[in-house]
Design an enzyme around this catalytic site. Structure first.
Site, mmCIF file in Angstrom:
data_model
loop_
_atom_site.group_PDB
_atom_site.id
_atom_site.type_symbol
_atom_site.label_atom_id
_atom_site.label_comp_id
_atom_site.label_asym_id
_atom_site.label_seq_id
_atom_site.Cartn_x
_atom_site.Cartn_y
_atom_site.Cartn_z
ATOM 1 C CD GLU A 39 -2.998 -0.793 -0.106
ATOM 2 O OE1 GLU A 39 -2.965 0.281 -0.716
ATOM 3 O OE2 GLU A 39 -3.741 -1.733 -0.445
ATOM 4 C CE1 TYR A 122 -6.770 2.891 -0.222
ATOM 5 C CE2 TYR A 122 -4.390 3.071 0.070
ATOM 6 C CZ TYR A 122 -5.497 2.424 -0.454
ATOM 7 O OH TYR A 122 -5.318 1.296 -1.207
ATOM 8 C CG ASP A 140 -7.695 3.196 -4.467
ATOM 9 O OD1 ASP A 140 -8.883 3.282 -4.852
ATOM 10 O OD2 ASP A 140 -6.896 2.355 -4.925
#
Ligand code: SF4
Length: 351
Positions: A39, A122, A140
């Site tokens: 990520e 996020y 996202d």
């Protein structure tokens, strides 16, 4: 309708999910370290660019403890070329915090994850949902596009972010929210793409307001961007006995702690020179590079020296690719080498 939409998406995901190296296989639970690493790498970066870096990092440092114990310069070197270097510095800080404060185990709640360096809303939601099966709202860029189309959100981004978050919250199921998040990302990456959404094969086709309106590609609506300013800088190739001078950039600021050629400030007005030594400098061309907030024209100046001076690291010219220079400086290598081969040609002609 909302439950039906999320069910339709999960059914589609079970049949069509992308094969990505950081995802759990079959019934396995995703490894929080791999989810977190991926990520962070995927922020502002395409999947294809991330794959080799992910492989390199998980080979060099298979666990968060390994990464926490790694030499910072080695990590920065392994990150070189992926851009947005603050991510790499935060990566090390975060790995060390997980070892020091959590005994090497990732916390599983969004609130605790948010306390970690480099982990924003996020990323915390993505780790909580994907690695721990917590219900979390994961938004996202891909999800933003899909949701703005699904609900035909008329407000422009970035102002629409909260509305899109609320809409995503409304369709996020209580169970399989990690799969749901990954399904939304996959849909955005493969079907609900920016310019030509393939609505005909989309599992959300019958739920989608933008598709019903007839022009889904107009979403998400975006506010007009301010023009990106152009800055100018000078960089210096100082060579001595087949080695060139590199310096480590200050820890704070752009490309902090990275090895680089000595350079001036990068400013919109022509910056004052900051050559690392007195030498017969020659201009050797320039390169253009675009950062998120500005475009840069970097002029290269080259010189040979016999002096022992120059604070920094003398690095073999033939091995510069191994120095882990950030891309903007790596682009100068070809110019410097072209200059030195011209020098040699000139010497041969003189003889
Ligand atoms: S129907 Fe079209 S616009 Fe709507 S979510 Fe699917 S691909 Fe995107």
């Amino acid at each position: 309708m909302l439950v039906d939409a999320s069910n339709a998406l999960l059914t589609w995901y079970d049949a069509h999910k992308r094969d990505l190296p950081w995802r759990a296989v079959a019934e396995e639970i995703a490894d929080p370290y791999r989810v977190w690493l991926s990520e962070i790498m995927l922020q502002q970066t395409m999947v294809a660019a991330v794959r080799p870096y992910f492989h390199r990092f998980t080979t060099l440092w298979p666990t968060v403890e390994d990464l926490a114990a790694a030499d910072e310069a080695e990590v920065m070197k392994a990150w070189a070329g992926l851009g947005y270097y603050a991510r790499a510095r935060n990566l090390i800080a975060c790995a060390r915090a997980i070892v020091a404060q959590h005994g090497g185990r990732f916390p599983n709640s969004e609130a605790e994850l948010l306390q970690l360096p480099g982990v924003g809303r996020y990323t915390a939601a993505a780790i909580a949902a994907i690695a721990f099966g917590r219900r979390a709202v994961v938004v996202d860029g891909n999800v933003e596009r899909v949701v703005s189309r699904l609900f035909a959100v008329k407000e422009a981004l970035p102002g629409a972010k909260n509305r899109i978050y609320d809409r995503t919250d409304a369709i996020t199921p209580a169970h399989r929210s990690g799969d749901f998040a990954q399904a939304m990302m996959d849909l955005g990456a493969t079907i609900c793409v920016p310019k030509t959404p393939a609505c005909g094969i989309c599992p959300l086709h019958s739920f989608c307001a933008a598709r019903a309106e007839g022009d889904p590609a107009r979403y998400p609506i975006k506010a007009k961007k301010a023009e990106r300013p152009t800055r100018i800088g000078h960089a210096y190739w100082l060579e001595r006995g087949g080695e060139v001078l590199l310096v480590r950039r200050p820890a704070k600021g752009l490309l902090g702690n990275m090895l680089a050629f000595p350079s001036t400030e990068w400013t919109e007005a022509v910056p004052a020179g900051a050559a690392p030594a007195r030498a017969p400098w020659e201009q050797a061309g320039s390169i253009d590079y675009v950062f998120t907030h500005f475009a840069l024209t970097l002029h290269l100046h080259c010189a040979m020296t016999d002096d022992d001076g120059g604070d920094g690291i003398w690095w073999p010219v033939d091995m510069l690719e191994e120095a882990g220079l950030p891309t903007v400086f790596a682009k100068l290598i070809a110019r410097g080498r072209a200059w030195r081969s011209d020098q040699r040609l000139g010497l041969r002609q003189d003889i």
